[in-house]
Design an enzyme around this catalytic site. Structure first.
Site, PDB file in Angstrom:
ATOM      1  N   GLU A  76     -10.107  -2.013   5.523  1.00 28.82           N
ATOM      2  CA  GLU A  76     -10.152  -1.418   4.185  1.00 28.82           C
ATOM      3  C   GLU A  76     -10.539  -2.465   3.144  1.00 28.82           C
ATOM      4  O   GLU A  76     -11.324  -2.193   2.225  1.00 28.82           O
ATOM      5  CB  GLU A  76      -8.793  -0.812   3.833  1.00 28.82           C
TER       6      GLU A  76
ATOM      7  N   GLY B 253       1.087  -4.495  12.782  1.00 29.75           N
ATOM      8  CA  GLY B 253       0.634  -3.131  13.053  1.00 29.75           C
ATOM      9  C   GLY B 253       0.766  -2.754  14.512  1.00 29.75           C
ATOM     10  O   GLY B 253       1.542  -3.357  15.263  1.00 29.75           O
TER      11      GLY B 253
ATOM     12  N   ASP C  53      -4.869  -3.969  11.961  1.00 30.10           N
ATOM     13  CA  ASP C  53      -6.269  -4.255  11.648  1.00 30.10           C
ATOM     14  C   ASP C  53      -6.856  -3.308  10.600  1.00 30.10           C
ATOM     15  O   ASP C  53      -7.827  -3.652   9.928  1.00 30.10           O
ATOM     16  CB  ASP C  53      -7.109  -4.182  12.928  1.00 30.10           C
TER      17      ASP C  53
ATOM     18  N   GLU D 195     -10.146   4.080  12.046  1.00 32.80           N
ATOM     19  CA  GLU D 195     -10.552   5.078  11.055  1.00 32.80           C
ATOM     20  C   GLU D 195     -11.479   6.095  11.712  1.00 32.80           C
ATOM     21  O   GLU D 195     -12.481   5.719  12.318  1.00 32.80           O
ATOM     22  CB  GLU D 195     -11.279   4.394   9.889  1.00 32.80           C
TER      23      GLU D 195
ATOM     24  N   THR E 289       0.840  -1.191   0.000  1.00 34.23           N
ATOM     25  CA  THR E 289       0.000   0.000   0.000  1.00 34.23           C
ATOM     26  C   THR E 289       0.878   1.244   0.000  1.00 34.23           C
ATOM     27  O   THR E 289       1.962   1.247   0.597  1.00 34.23           O
ATOM     28  CB  THR E 289      -0.936   0.030   1.219  1.00 34.23           C
TER      29      THR E 289
ATOM     30  N   ASP F   9     -12.311   0.973  14.060  1.00 30.39           N
ATOM     31  CA  ASP F   9     -11.177   0.179  13.583  1.00 30.39           C
ATOM     32  C   ASP F   9      -9.995   1.047  13.170  1.00 30.39           C
ATOM     33  O   ASP F   9      -9.294   0.766  12.201  1.00 30.39           O
ATOM     34  CB  ASP F   9     -11.600  -0.707  12.408  1.00 30.39           C
TER      35      ASP F   9
END
Length: 425
Positions: A115, A140, A110, A384, A83, A382
């Site tokens: 995504e 992560g 996560d 976001e 990414t 999550d």
């Protein structure tokens, strides 16, 4: 050949050499082994999405040293893509030719998994796309899904155990929560937070260089200046949890009387785009209850662990069709510190300051900070940011947030909508 051995809960590769008398016998053994492994339903080709920026930025090293050797030994073909920016994984999942692969695996925290789920559910062929098995190799900050999957079967949390979970090909269903505000939707598989935990998760971003330690550090800072928020939560309790909250009133037509205007599911409006529109539920037909604030923390969980050493919802299941809610309405600072320390084993839910129950549906009406009506809070799903109020961390970015802080946000659970690679019990 590579063989998985189990030692104190941790799997590792061990090589053996078998010598055959002739090539005919060698070919026969290879044929039998191939037939046997194929019968297990193991993946043959995987699409791997790697996030080089997550956690301590060690995903590339994890892939080269721990993931790739096991995939090669297992004879699994793979396509690797990194990414490059936020929501890149979502774009990849949206456009990917899924017929070429037996699963999608993320080497990340996560957030990349979430995504991918959102990208799959935005596709025109979402109903078949979401059935593609998903896998996660922890790399992560939080790694709650990987921890939950391994802990559920008594396996030690480790990268190698997560890799073997994918290689062996065992799968389990996973609930997906549709988070909505009007026609705007977000799909969650881990958690939704508002208040203390959301503040810690998002405001600690400035200390990301510390890795997972940034969360512990910022917890202490946030407890020193503990915040409370005005607001209301409404929910449809799961069976056995009807005693929590107060019942909402009904008018003469049998409709729920609420302080919000969101009385029904977003499906009542025509779909403006393709993709999954959320579960077909008429919210007025449900028995809603409510709790008024102020609140220190509101935390909704789909799986038991939100991080490697944080278990907010010890009774959460992967596919029971419910969210586990953890609410703290008021709490002394010293007690709040004690509750955070108890989250490593889930014993915090026994505290009289904590309300812990399961729901089928949830509605959040966030308010302003107690003592400062000009400052709001953060709603996080999550990792976001869904919405943030005035005076919050980087509130100037609100125009880029998916939802608006203040109007109600609704959540409905789809039981077992997604599929995830899981260790076999």
């Amino acid at each position: 050949m590579g063989v998985a051995t189990k030692r104190i809960g941790k799997r590792s590769r061990k090589d053996y050499v078998l010598e055959m008398d002739n090539d005919e016998m060698l070919n026969l053994w290879n044929h039998k082994f191939t037939q046997c492994f194929s019968s297990f339903g193991r993946p043959k080709r995987l699409f791997i999405i790697l996030n080089p920026f997550g956690g301590k930025k060690c995903a590339r090293k994890i892939f080269q040293n721990e993931v790739k050797p096991l995939l090669v030994a297992a004879g699994i073909l793979y396509t690797l893509q990194e990414t490059r920016y936020q929501l890149h994984a979502q774009e990849i999942a949206y456009k990917l030719d899924l017929l070429k692969y037996d699963g999608i695996v993320c080497i990340s925290g996560d957030g990349i998994l979430v995504e991918i789920v959102n990208g799959l559910l935005q596709r025109e062929d979402w109903d078949t796309a979401i059935k593609v098995p998903l896998g996660i190799i922890p790399a992560g900050t939080g790694n709650g899904m990987a921890k939950s999957l391994l802990d559920a079967v008594g396996e030690k949390y480790s990268i190698s155990n997560s890799v073997f979970s994918v290689i062996r090909g065992h799968k389990r269903s996973l609930d997906v929560t549709t988070v909505m505000q009007g026609v705007t939707k977000f799909f969650s598989v881990l958690m939704v937070t508002w208040g203390f935990i959301a503040d810690v998760d998002i405001e600690s971003e400035k200390y990301r260089w510390m890795g997972s330690a940034r969360l512990d550090f910022y917890v202490l800072l946030r407890i020193m200046k503990l915040r409370r928020y005005h607001g209301r939560v409404q929910f449809v309790p799961a069976p056995g949890y009807e005693a929590f909250g107060e019942p909402l009133e009904h008018n003469r037509n049998g409709e729920v009387v609420s302080s919000t205007s969101a009385q029904s599911h977003g499906n009542d409006s025509p779909a403006e785009q393709g993709g999954y529109q959320g579960p077909s539920i008429c919210s007025n037909s449900l028995e809603w209850r409510y709790l008024d604030g102020p609140f220190v923390n509101v935390w909704l969980n789909n799986v038991p662990w939100s991080g490697e050493d944080i278990m907010p919802a010890p009774e959460a299941k992967f596919s029971d069709g419910y969210l586990d809610v953890v609410i703290t309405r008021d709490c002394p600072k010293s007690t709040m510190l004690s509750l955070m320390l108890k989250m490593n084993d889930g014993s915090h839910v026994k505290s009289p300051y904590v309300m812990y129950f399961k729901v089928k549906a949830f509605r959040l009406e966030p308010g302003q900070r107690v003592g400062n009506s000009k400052k709001g809070g953060i709603i996080d799903s999550d990792g976001e940011v869904l919405a943030r109020g005035d005076g919050t961390h980087e509130c100037h970015q609100r125009s880029g947030d998916l939802m608006t802080y203040g109007p109600p946000i609704e959540m409905f659970v789809d039981k077992g909508l997604a599929t995830i690679f899981s260790p076999k019990q």
